[in-house]
Design an enzyme around this catalytic site. Structure first.
Site, PDB file in Angstrom:
ATOM      1  CG  ASN A  10     -12.626   0.813  14.325  1.00 54.69           C
ATOM      2  OD1 ASN A  10     -13.429   1.039  15.228  1.00 54.69           O
ATOM      3  ND2 ASN A  10     -13.010   0.403  13.126  1.00 54.69           N
ATOM      4  CE1 TYR A  22      -4.359  -3.281  12.677  1.00 59.98           C
ATOM      5  CE2 TYR A  22      -6.026  -4.056  14.225  1.00 59.98           C
ATOM      6  CZ  TYR A  22      -5.615  -3.813  12.936  1.00 59.98           C
ATOM      7  OH  TYR A  22      -6.443  -4.100  11.872  1.00 59.98           O
ATOM      8  CG  ASN A  73      -3.560   3.347   9.530  1.00 57.96           C
ATOM      9  OD1 ASN A  73      -4.417   2.839   8.798  1.00 57.96           O
ATOM     10  ND2 ASN A  73      -2.953   2.668  10.479  1.00 57.96           N
ATOM     11  CB  ALA A  76     -11.928  -0.674   7.418  1.00 53.35           C
ATOM     12  CD  GLU A  97      -2.912   2.568   1.182  1.00 54.70           C
ATOM     13  OE1 GLU A  97      -2.535   2.736  -0.014  1.00 54.70           O
ATOM     14  OE2 GLU A  97      -3.708   1.678   1.523  1.00 54.70           O
ATOM     15  CG  HIS A  99      -2.497  -0.116   5.730  1.00 50.71           C
ATOM     16  ND1 HIS A  99      -3.810   0.129   6.049  1.00 50.71           N
ATOM     17  CD2 HIS A  99      -2.356   0.235   4.424  1.00 50.71           C
ATOM     18  CE1 HIS A  99      -4.443   0.604   4.980  1.00 50.71           C
ATOM     19  NE2 HIS A  99      -3.584   0.680   3.987  1.00 50.71           N
ATOM     20  NE  ARG A 106      -4.865  -8.210   9.670  1.00 52.07           N
ATOM     21  CZ  ARG A 106      -5.512  -7.203  10.254  1.00 52.07           C
ATOM     22  NH1 ARG A 106      -5.136  -5.941  10.070  1.00 52.07           N
ATOM     23  NH2 ARG A 106      -6.550  -7.460  11.038  1.00 52.07           N
TER      24      ARG A 106
END
Ligand code: DQA
Length: 142
Positions: A10, A22, A73, A76, A97, A99, A106
């Site tokens: 995504n 985003y 990134n 999910a 990692e 994000h 969230r």
């Protein structure tokens, strides 16, 4: 130095996907920005995006012995992919990692990442600057 910048499911929709979370920049705009920040100083960025877990795993495996580090990134996949976790643990280069959003602020399921402890660092909630921060960590580590 060859540094991978990998984006999972995504993230190809950045720019139109939930822009309030985003942002409005596309993945390609982020790519161009990162290249402008990093490549004039000599290191090479190699970009890869896929919506498929196996394709990302194949790509990471294919970079064994080639890449000096990776910023990922995982989208999910971070929250449930033990297969991705095992790949990150297996490769011979450091993985950071990243994000864009703050996954700790969230939905509760997002606060859990199954890959964090096999990554060199986790950067969350810094938008596109998080990728650059991850690249800097790799540059300093190698
Ligand atoms: C994300 C956060 C994940 O929870 C989500 O599934 C994404 C994007 C981020 O960049 O903030 O796809 O990784």
């Amino acid at each position: 130095m060859i540094i991978l910048v990998i984006n999972g499911p995504n993230l190809n929709l950045l720019g139109s996907r939930e822009p309030e979370i985003y942002g409005i920049e596309t993945l390609n705009e982020i790519k161009v920005w990162l290249q402008f920040q990093v490549e004039p100083k000599g290191d090479k960025l190699q970009f890869f995006q896929s919506n498929h877990e196996g394709a990302i795993i194949d790509y990471l495996q294919g970079q064994i012995g080639v890449a000096d580090g990776a910023v990922i990134n995982p989208g999910a996949l971070a929250h449930y992919s033990y297969a991705l976790r095992d790949t990150i643990a297996a490769v011979d280069y450091p993985v950071i990692e990243v994000h864009l959003s703050d996954i700790n602020a969230r939905e509760p399921f997002r606060a859990i990442s199954v890959i964090t402890d096999v990554c060199k660092a986790q950067i969350s909630g810094q938008g596109k600057a998080g990728y650059l921060e991850g690249i800097k960590i790799i540059q300093e580590a190698v």
